[in-house]
Write an enzyme that holds these catalytic residues in place. Structure first.
Site, PDB file in Angstrom:
ATOM      1  N   ASP A  56       0.820  -1.205   0.000  1.00 52.13           N
ATOM      2  CA  ASP A  56       0.000   0.000   0.000  1.00 52.13           C
ATOM      3  C   ASP A  56       0.861   1.265   0.000  1.00 52.13           C
ATOM      4  OD1 ASP A  56      -2.300  -1.589   0.258  1.00 52.13           O
ATOM      5  OD2 ASP A  56      -2.131  -1.609   2.449  1.00 52.13           O
ATOM      6  N   TYR A 113       5.706  -9.964   7.031  1.00 55.13           N
ATOM      7  CA  TYR A 113       5.585  -8.525   7.232  1.00 55.13           C
ATOM      8  C   TYR A 113       5.936  -8.191   8.678  1.00 55.13           C
ATOM      9  CZ  TYR A 113       3.237  -7.322   2.821  1.00 55.13           C
ATOM     10  OH  TYR A 113       2.942  -7.096   1.499  1.00 55.13           O
TER      11      TYR A 113
END
Length: 250
Positions: A56, A113
């Protein structure tokens, strides 16, 4: 005669703060857009790229994997040096190698992540682009218990920024979540095969609301079950700058 297509796998690192995410968009500065522009300037021909993960806007990467297709086969060392010399300073290709024609960049086995939270009272001007500034202490055991509610296979519509109209698989599996601490920083490491848009950041934000006593563990569990969700969405999303794609496995 049509030129043969040559396939290459790039390992890409970037500071996502100045970009509207990975994927190329019209009239927006994106990592993929800058990468393709640099490649085409060096190769003087069109290229095609696809990333293994669609990070993102504002999210960083240490190990983004990118499939590159070219209609010629360059000298890889010179090619890599040339692209890196004209890429913005916050994007870097750490490696390039030939790859098989049938390689599927989206067929990952696991992604890692990391979300970084700064528990110090003040922002650090040297690191605040890479962490959420929470500004108060966090108990590792307590936040770990909350985050582990997400481990396993669940329905993540509530914890995402997607709609049912997008026809996306909303069932995802979190393989492992690990919490660690270094001085005033908390690291939340999340492992899974794939994630939905904003999923990790919403998970982090909701976990902090539970930590603060503004929601309960039961609220998380309830909203991970498809029949309970409907079209509801979470109203919270953690800052993108704290999130980094650490590693991808195939």
């Amino acid at each position: 005669m049509k030129e043969p297509i040559n396939n290459f796998l790039l390992t890409l690192q970037y500071n996502g703060f100045n970009y509207k995410g990975w994927i190329k968009q019209n009239n927006q500065k994106t990592v993929q857009g800058c990468l393709e522009k640099a490649i085409e300037k060096i190769s003087k021909t069109q290229c095609w790229t696809m990333g293994a993960s669609k990070t993102d806007a504002g999210v960083h990467a240490k190990d983004q994997k990118v499939l590159l297709k070219l209609n010629y086969s360059p000298h890889l060392k010179t090619f890599l040096q040339g692209i890196n010399s004209i890429l913005p300073k916050d994007i870097f290709i750490s490696s390039i190698k030939p790859i098989e024609d049938d390689f599927n960049i989206r067929k990952t086995s696991q992604k890692w992540y990391r979300y970084t939270i700064n528990c110090y009272e003040n922002k650090n001007p040297f690191t605040n682009l890479f962490e959420m500034n929470y500004g108060k202490k966090i108990n590792c055991k307590k936040i770990s218990k909350i985050m582990k509610t997400f481990v396993g296979e669940h329905y993540f519509l509530f914890f995402s920024n997607v709609s049912l109209k997008e026809n996306i698989n909303l069932v995802r599996k979190i393989n492992k979540i690990k919490i660690s601490k270094n001085k005033n920083k908390i690291f939340i490491d999340i492992f899974g095969k794939s994630f939905i848009r904003h999923q990790i950041r919403i998970m982090i934000a909701i976990a902090l609301k539970v930590y603060e006593g503004k929601m309960s563990l039961e609220d998380i569990s309830y909203n991970l079950i498809k029949k309970n969700v409907g079209n509801k969405k979470a109203n919270y999303c953690a800052d993108p700058n704290g999130l980094c794609l650490m590693k991808i496995w195939f």
